[in-house]
Design a protein around this motif. Structure first.
Motif, PDB file in Angstrom:
ATOM      1  N   GLN A 151     -26.671   7.866 -20.321  1.00 38.54           N
ATOM      2  CA  GLN A 151     -26.569   9.156 -20.999  1.00 38.54           C
ATOM      3  C   GLN A 151     -27.128  10.267 -20.120  1.00 38.54           C
ATOM      4  OE1 GLN A 151     -28.354   7.641 -24.923  1.00 38.54           O
ATOM      5  NE2 GLN A 151     -26.946   9.255 -25.629  1.00 38.54           N
ATOM      6  N   CYS A 152     -26.545  11.467 -20.256  1.00 38.39           N
ATOM      7  CA  CYS A 152     -26.956  12.620 -19.458  1.00 38.39           C
ATOM      8  C   CYS A 152     -28.355  13.082 -19.874  1.00 38.39           C
ATOM      9  CB  CYS A 152     -25.961  13.764 -19.643  1.00 38.39           C
ATOM     10  SG  CYS A 152     -26.451  15.309 -18.834  1.00 38.39           S
ATOM     11  N   ARG A 153     -29.205  13.354 -18.889  1.00 37.20           N
ATOM     12  CA  ARG A 153     -30.569  13.772 -19.156  1.00 37.20           C
ATOM     13  C   ARG A 153     -30.817  15.236 -18.808  1.00 37.20           C
ATOM     14  NH1 ARG A 153     -34.635   9.994 -19.982  1.00 37.20           N
ATOM     15  NH2 ARG A 153     -33.831   7.884 -20.309  1.00 37.20           N
ATOM     16  N   GLY A 212     -34.320  27.695 -21.591  1.00 31.26           N
ATOM     17  CA  GLY A 212     -34.318  27.395 -20.162  1.00 31.26           C
ATOM     18  C   GLY A 212     -34.009  25.937 -19.905  1.00 31.26           C
ATOM     19  N   ARG A 213     -34.880  25.283 -19.100  1.00 30.01           N
ATOM     20  CA  ARG A 213     -34.666  23.883 -18.717  1.00 30.01           C
ATOM     21  C   ARG A 213     -35.489  22.922 -19.564  1.00 30.01           C
ATOM     22  NH1 ARG A 213     -32.391  23.010 -13.860  1.00 30.01           N
ATOM     23  NH2 ARG A 213     -33.574  21.086 -13.601  1.00 30.01           N
ATOM     24  N   LYS A 214     -36.104  23.400 -20.647  1.00 32.68           N
ATOM     25  CA  LYS A 214     -37.008  22.544 -21.396  1.00 32.68           C
ATOM     26  C   LYS A 214     -36.475  22.168 -22.774  1.00 32.68           C
ATOM     27  CE  LYS A 214     -41.137  24.326 -19.096  1.00 32.68           C
ATOM     28  NZ  LYS A 214     -41.341  23.111 -18.297  1.00 32.68           N
ATOM     29  N   GLY A 215     -35.170  22.334 -22.984  1.00 32.73           N
ATOM     30  CA  GLY A 215     -34.604  21.952 -24.271  1.00 32.73           C
ATOM     31  C   GLY A 215     -34.425  20.445 -24.352  1.00 32.73           C
ATOM     32  N   PRO A 216     -33.901  19.940 -25.457  1.00 41.31           N
ATOM     33  CA  PRO A 216     -33.636  18.511 -25.597  1.00 41.31           C
ATOM     34  C   PRO A 216     -32.567  18.051 -24.615  1.00 41.31           C
ATOM     35  CG  PRO A 216     -32.653  19.741 -27.411  1.00 41.31           C
ATOM     36  CD  PRO A 216     -33.514  20.704 -26.657  1.00 41.31           C
TER      37      PRO A 216
END
Length: 638
Positions: free
Chosen positions: A185-187, A196-200
């Motif tokens: 799965q994509c991380r 920004g870059r800190k979402g789920p």
């Protein structure tokens, strides 16, 4: 021995063939229901305070500690990294710690974004791969991986969903603190306003083909891919693999710089993407940055074309591309910087094909020797000081620089010696005996002006001649002839035998057959045997004369040489030339026969010397009696 950190895990997994350390951590973390970052800390991959898993782990993993905690052998742990390929894939060695001058980045080591084969990630149907997925191959990190030969699909890049990423992905595992995802799965974090870059994590399944109607690699692409992957296998010679990858890098730069010349070599499905990549590099208008395509389909098209050009037996088409990409001097050629940076690890064939296109006629250092450009073919001793007439007529005369023919033949001889020896041009000229004043050898100013525009054609012709010399089965050792005749001149007895065979000259004026003419006849024979010029012949007869006599002789040299060499020579000089050539043939035959005899004696005696432990008997110097002393003039009396 340093203490090993931590204790072994209660459960582990066997690594899959070709698996990377990142893929192994994902599968093992999934089995143990841990986050990859937690597992990396437990196994000693990273420090406890580290919050990311970077791609440097593929180079810097402490394999001993990891093997201990993951219940693997050190060989299995090392196989999860790129380190075993460091002698095969040069960028790995350059970025490894302790491998020499540190390089901060090499665009040919890691892809800008992850590549993968969905069917490989789906697994092979075994129970363990059904549970935890198939392997994330470590080869997918390299820009030379663009297709899966097993499933015959292009590698996918990144995630089918759009993610906000403004730079190259440097993480080995994205969002490594997420323990809920399957290894396939994509991380990447989901793109949401303000996060920004800190979402789920995205969570998109990557082990499913996006579309069955998308382009598929041709057989040419698959063959090229398999060939590159084979370079990474242990059954391939490491040195050959390293030079193969370096050749690929250089030829890729040539193709980018010569665009659109090589467009026909690129697969149709890749042409537009390759063009986009080349435009991003600046095409041929700015120096090419040494960077492979980011898109796997573009990489497939460009690298397959490079492999195809490298497969040509004589590399002539590649040279044509390189020449087309080099409109000005070599220093401004956009691909030359790539070649010069990596030529030491190129194959001999590519180095010999490309080096003439990059050579300039300037001194490159304080007479220091470099690695010879040509190895395994002709040797410096096989080159005459004045290029053979046949070689000149077949290879250089078509360039139509006949006004400088003499200078061209000298320069060509010097460059051929330079290619085979690595010497500076001055030293190569010294070796040939045409640089008596020492210093740096240079061509005439007229020839240098011609070379400013005709250098490519000259280098190509010289390259063709060098290849012909490489194929010669019984080359003449001109250096031995020069050595043997260093102290030689026609003796008085031999000269008297020659002039008595001359036909009588009608009329009251008789040519003067004195020592001056004997000296010029000796220079003529010397030049004929050694492949040199009378100008550089030894002049022992002249050296014994008074100063005013030597000056008078020097003023008459050119006239005598003209009469001896002109095609329509007068009867007297034509007859003299014929007799001198016969004398030269005799000298050459004796020198070459003695050389052959010496070789036979060495082959016969050496085993005996070794068996009885007898010290090697030193070979007499060329001037010692018993070698060809009977060819030399006896000492003068008084």
């Amino acid at each position: 021995m340093a203490e090993l950190p931590g204790r072994p895990l209660a459960r582990s997994l066997d690594p899959l063939p070709g698996e990377s350390i990142g893929g192994y951590l994902l599968r093992l973390a999934h089995r143990l229901r841990l986050s990859p970052i937690r597992l990396a800390r437990l196994t000693g991959c990273i420090r406890p305070s580290t919050t990311q898993l970077g791609r440097r782990l593929l180079l810097d993993l402490d394999t001993r500690a990891f093997a201990h905690t993951a219940r693997l052998s050190e060989e299995e742990a090392a196989a999860l990294t790129l380190v075993p390929w460091s002698d095969r894939y040069p960028p790995i060695a350059r970025l490894r710690p302790g491998s020499g001058p540190q390089v901060s980045r090499d665009d040919w080591l890691f892809n800008d974004a992850p590549r993968y084969c969905p069917r490989c990630l789906a697994g092979d149907g075994t129970a363990i791969q059904q549970q935890h997925g198939g392997p994330w191959q470590k080869a997918w990190h390299l820009p030379v991986a663009f297709a899966c030969p097993v499933h015959q699909v292009f590698l996918q890049e990144d995630c089918p969903r759009s993610h906000w990423i403004n730079r190259a992905v440097t993480l080995l595992v994205g969002q490594p603190a997420d323990a809920t995802l399957h290894p396939a799965q994509c991380r990447h974090p989901v793109q949401r306003a303000g996060q920004g870059r800190k979402g789920p994590s995205c969570g998109t399944q990557l082990d499913q083909l996006r579309s069955t109607s998308s382009a598929r690699p041709s057989m040419n692409v698959l063959r090229a891919q398999q060939r590159l992957l084979d370079f990474l296998e242990p059954h391939q010679a490491a040195a050959g693999a390293a030079s193969g990858f370096t050749d690929l890098r250089v030829v890729t730069a040539v193709l980018c710089a010569s665009c659109p010349l090589g467009r026909d070599h690129i697969e149709p499905d890749s042409q537009d993407l390759v063009g986009k990549h080349i435009r991003a590099l600046g095409g041929g208008t700015r120096p090419v940055r040494d960077r492979p395509p980011r898109d796997p389909v573009a990489a497939a098209g460009l690298l397959t074309a490079a492999v195809r050009l490298l497969d040509e037996p004589d590399l002539h088409e590649l040279v044509d591309h390189a020449r087309a990409a080099r409109p000005g001097s070599a220093s401004r050629a956009p691909w030359v910087h790539v070649f010069e940076r990596h030529q030491s690890s190129c194959s001999d064939g590519l180095r010999q094909a490309m080096a003439p296109l990059t050579r300039t006629y300037r001194r490159t250092g304080p007479r220091g020797a470099r690695i010879p450009e040509r190895q395994g073919g002709y040797r410096p001793e096989h080159i005459p000081a004045f290029l053979e007439e046949r070689w000149y007529q077949e290879h250089l005369a078509p360039l139509q620089i006949n006004a400088e023919a003499k200078s061209v033949r000298r320069l060509a001889a010097v460059l051929l010696v330079q290619q085979a020896s690595g010497r500076a041009q001055g030293d190569a000229a010294d070796f040939l005996g045409i640089n008596p004043a020492g210093g740096q050898f240079v061509a005439t100013s007229t020839l240098l002006r011609w070379l400013r525009d005709g250098q490519d054609a000259f280098n190509a012709a010289l390259h063709d001649l060098a290849e012909e010399l490489d194929r010669a089965t019984d080359p003449t050792n001109y250096q031995r002839r020069r050595d043997e005749l260093r102290d030689w001149s026609l003796s008085s007895e031999t000269w008297n035998e020659i002039i008595t065979k001359l036909p009588p000259v009608p009329g009251p004026v008789r040519p003067k057959l004195d020592d001056r003419l004997r000296q010029e006849a000796s220079a003529f024979v010397w030049a004929y045997v050694t492949g040199g010029e009378p100008l550089y012949a030894p002049r022992h007869i002249e050296a014994e004369q008074p100063a005013d006599t030597r000056q008078a002789w020097r003023q008459r040299r050119a006239n005598t040489w003209f009469h001896l060499s002109r095609p329509d020579a007068l009867n007297h000089y034509a007859a003299l030339r014929k007799l001198l050539l016969q004398q030269g043939d005799l000298l050459a035959e004796k020198i070459d026969a003695q050389a052959l005899l010496d070789q036979v004696e060495i082959r016969v005696l050496q085993p005996c010397l070794q068996e009885f432990h007898v010290p090697d008997v030193p070979k007499p110097p060329p001037s010692a009696p018993g070698v060809i002393g009977h060819l030399r003039e006896p000492p003068r009396e008084g």
